[in-house]
Design a protein around this motif. Structure first.
Motif, mmCIF file in Angstrom:
data_model
loop_
_atom_site.group_PDB
_atom_site.id
_atom_site.type_symbol
_atom_site.label_atom_id
_atom_site.label_comp_id
_atom_site.label_asym_id
_atom_site.label_seq_id
_atom_site.Cartn_x
_atom_site.Cartn_y
_atom_site.Cartn_z
ATOM 1 N N VAL A 49 0.839 -1.204 0.000
ATOM 2 C CA VAL A 49 0.000 0.000 0.000
ATOM 3 C C VAL A 49 0.870 1.248 0.000
ATOM 4 C CG1 VAL A 49 -1.795 1.285 1.213
ATOM 5 C CG2 VAL A 49 -1.900 -1.198 1.133
ATOM 6 N N TYR A 52 1.999 1.773 -3.462
ATOM 7 C CA TYR A 52 0.872 2.188 -4.313
ATOM 8 C C TYR A 52 0.566 3.668 -4.132
ATOM 9 C CZ TYR A 52 -3.773 2.026 -6.468
ATOM 10 O OH TYR A 52 -4.876 2.249 -7.267
ATOM 11 N N THR A 53 0.688 4.156 -2.911
ATOM 12 C CA THR A 53 0.365 5.558 -2.605
ATOM 13 C C THR A 53 1.603 6.458 -2.575
ATOM 14 O OG1 THR A 53 0.457 5.063 -0.228
ATOM 15 C CG2 THR A 53 -1.706 4.953 -1.294
ATOM 16 N N ALA A 157 -8.606 9.580 3.603
ATOM 17 C CA ALA A 157 -8.739 8.961 2.284
ATOM 18 C C ALA A 157 -9.453 7.617 2.371
ATOM 19 C CB ALA A 157 -7.349 8.787 1.660
ATOM 20 N N LEU A 161 -8.894 5.616 -2.101
ATOM 21 C CA LEU A 161 -7.731 4.874 -2.579
ATOM 22 C C LEU A 161 -7.888 4.623 -4.081
ATOM 23 C CD1 LEU A 161 -5.096 3.357 -1.797
ATOM 24 C CD2 LEU A 161 -6.510 1.295 -1.599
ATOM 25 N N SER A 170 -4.100 9.682 -4.043
ATOM 26 C CA SER A 170 -4.716 9.848 -2.730
ATOM 27 C C SER A 170 -4.035 8.895 -1.763
ATOM 28 C CB SER A 170 -6.212 9.541 -2.809
ATOM 29 O OG SER A 170 -6.830 9.787 -1.574
ATOM 30 N N GLY A 171 -3.834 9.366 -0.546
ATOM 31 C CA GLY A 171 -2.988 8.662 0.414
ATOM 32 C C GLY A 171 -1.647 9.359 0.563
ATOM 33 N N LEU A 179 -6.486 5.373 5.603
ATOM 34 C CA LEU A 179 -7.352 4.558 4.758
ATOM 35 C C LEU A 179 -8.254 3.699 5.633
ATOM 36 C CD1 LEU A 179 -4.674 3.150 2.251
ATOM 37 C CD2 LEU A 179 -6.184 5.128 1.886
ATOM 38 N N LEU A 240 -5.431 -6.008 -3.706
ATOM 39 C CA LEU A 240 -4.716 -4.838 -4.202
ATOM 40 C C LEU A 240 -4.053 -5.150 -5.548
ATOM 41 C CD1 LEU A 240 -3.835 -1.909 -3.627
ATOM 42 C CD2 LEU A 240 -1.818 -2.839 -2.481
ATOM 43 N N TYR A 243 -6.583 -4.497 -8.084
ATOM 44 C CA TYR A 243 -7.317 -3.244 -7.859
ATOM 45 C C TYR A 243 -7.452 -2.411 -9.136
ATOM 46 C CZ TYR A 243 -9.008 0.645 -4.980
ATOM 47 O OH TYR A 243 -9.768 1.632 -4.422
ATOM 48 N N ASN A 278 -11.829 7.413 -8.074
ATOM 49 C CA ASN A 278 -11.969 5.960 -8.125
ATOM 50 C C ASN A 278 -13.432 5.539 -8.273
ATOM 51 O OD1 ASN A 278 -13.140 6.318 -5.595
ATOM 52 N ND2 ASN A 278 -11.531 5.260 -4.460
#
Length: 360
Positions: A49, A52-53, A157, A161, A170-171, A179, A240, A243, A278
Motif C-alpha cells: 500500500v 501504491y500511494t 482517504a 484509494l 490519494s494517500g 485509509l 490490491l 485493484y 476511483n
C-alpha cells in the motif's frame, strides 16, 4: 435484488484465491502479528500500500477510525487543541477527533460535498479533510493554508484509494493520511481494518506502539489493541493486485450511468478538473429524494442516503453554526448501486426506474 454493495460478488469472482490466501495464514498459526516484523504477511501488505500511494510507510490498524485517531495523536492533537473538519462526512471522522479530547470546528462544504472555504479568524491546530465518494478536494488550497499557519493537514482517504490529484495519488495528499478497509470501502476487507500512511519514521514508530499496547520503540505508558490480522492482510494484498482491473470496471459503469441518466435530466456529483476519481460511489442530486429511494426499493433496487445530517447537526457534535451547503446537500443526494461486478443491464434498469419515477 440489485444490491448496493458488491463485496459478495468480489468473493464469488475470486473465491478460491481469497480462501487460499486466508488458509495460508491459518495454517501458519501466525494469525495476529503483535510486533512489527520484516516480511510478515502484515509487513508485505503495508509495503504494497505504501508503494501504491508513494509513501515511505504504511501502518495497518484495526479500523479506519483508529487510523484517524492515531494520525491525529501522531500530529500532537489532544485536549486544548482545535481541529477543522468538513460538515459532511461519516460520523467516524468527527468521532476520532473528539476521542483525542480536541475541539472540532466544522467547515461548510461546496456543491460536491467536499470541504469548502475555510475562512475563519481563529487559526486551528490541524485540518482534517475528507475525500467523500472517491472525489478529491482542492489539495493545493488546503496545503497552502496549512503551510502558511504551520499546522498539519490530515487526509481522510477512507473512500479515495486509487484517486489522484494532478498525478499525486490519494494517500499522499496530506502530511499524514488514513485509509479504511471496511466492507463498504473501495478496497474491502472481509472484516475490518485501516491504515495510516506517512513519510515520517518517528510517527511510524509511535503508531506501531500505539496499535499494540504501547509495545515497541516509542516510550508510551499505554497503547491500544488495534491490529489488522494477517489473514485479512494477505487477502487485502491479493485484492490490491487486482485493484487496477476493478477500478477500470467501476469507471465503465460510472460512464454508463452518466450516459443513461443524462437522457432523463439527472446529473451526478462530479470530481473537479485535473483529478481522477476511483468512483467509489455514484451519487445523484435529486428532488423528492426520499420518495425516489422508497420507489427504487419497490423495484428491488438498493440505494443509500449518505449523510442524512451534517455532522454539525448530530447530537454528539451539535453546533449552532450555519452550514447551508451541507444542510442542502444532505437533503438532495442519493447513492446508487455501483461496484465492479454490476451488469450493464442492471445499470439500464436502475436508470429506467428513475426515469419512470420522474415521468420522463
Amino acid at each position: 435484488m440489485i444490491k448496493f454493495n458488491g463485496i459478495d460478488k468480489i468473493y464469488d469472482s475470486y473465491s478460491w484465491r481469497i480462501t487460499r490466501k486466508a488458509k495460508e495464514v491459518w495454517k501458519s498459526g501466525n494469525v495476529v502479528s503483535t510486533k512489527h516484523s520484516e516480511d510478515s504477511y502484515l509487513d508485505k501488505f503495508e509495503k504494497s500500500v505504501a508503494k501504491y500511494t508513494k509513501r515511505r510507510f504504511g501502518i495497518a490498524v484495526g479500523s479506519g477510525t483508529d487510523a484517524l485517531y492515531f494520525a491525529l495523536r501522531a500530529k500532537g492533537i489532544g485536549p486544548g487543541k482545535t481541529v477543522l473538519c468538513p460538515a459532511i462526512s461519516y460520523l467516524a471522522t468527527a468521532e476520532a477527533i473528539k476521542r483525542t479530547g480536541a475541539s472540532i470546528k466544522f467547515v461548510d462544504v461546496n456543491e460536491n460535498g467536499l470541504i469548502g472555504d475555510i475562512g475563519i479568524s481563529v487559526i486551528p491546530d490541524a485540518v482534517v479533510y475528507v475525500n467523500i465518494f472517491g472525489n478529491l478536494a482542492d489539495y493545493n488550497r488546503l496545503a497552502e493554508y496549512c503551510k502558511e499557519h504551520r499546522i498539519p493537514l490530515i487526509e481522510d482517504a477512507a473512500q479515495s484509494l486509487g484517486s489522484s490529484y494532478h498525478g499525486i495519488p490519494s494517500g499522499k495528499l496530506g502530511d499524514i493520511s488514513i485509509l479504511s478497509f471496511s466492507p463498504s470501502k473501495p478496497l474491502p476487507c472481509f472484516g475490518n481494518g485501516g491504515m495510516v500512511l506517512t513519510d515520517n519514521e518517528n510517527e511510524t514508530d509511535l503508531i506501531r506502539s500505539m496499535r499494540y499496547h504501547g509495545a515497541g520503540t516509542a516510550k508510551l505508558h499505554h497503547g491500544y489493541n488495534s491490529c489488522l490480522s494477517n489473514d485479512h492482510a494477505n487477502v487485502l494484498n491479493f485484492l490490491l493486485s487486482k485493484y487496477k482491473k476493478l477500478l477500470n470496471k467501476t469507471n465503465k459503469i460510472q460512464k454508463l450511468y452518466n450516459e443513461k441518466l443524462s437522457r432523463v435530466g439527472i446529473s451526478s456529483i462530479q470530481t473537479q478538473s485535473k483529478t481522477v476519481s476511483n468512483n467509489h460511489k455514484f451519487v445523484i442530486k435529486v428532488q423528492d429524494r426520499d420518495n425516489l429511494k422508497a420507489y427504487l426499493e419497490t423495484k428491488n433496487i438498493q440505494s443509500q442516503v449518505h449523510y442524512v445530517l451534517p455532522l454539525s447537526k448530530m447530537k454528539m457534535f451539535y453546533t449552532d453554526d450555519k452550514m447551508p451547503n451541507a444542510e442542502r446537500f444532505s437533503q438532495e443526494v442519493l447513492s446508487l448501486p455501483i461496484h465492479p461486478f454490476l451488469e450493464d443491464y442492471e445499470v439500464s434498469y436502475v436508470c429506467k426506474c428513475i426515469g419512470d419515477f420522474y415521468g420522463v
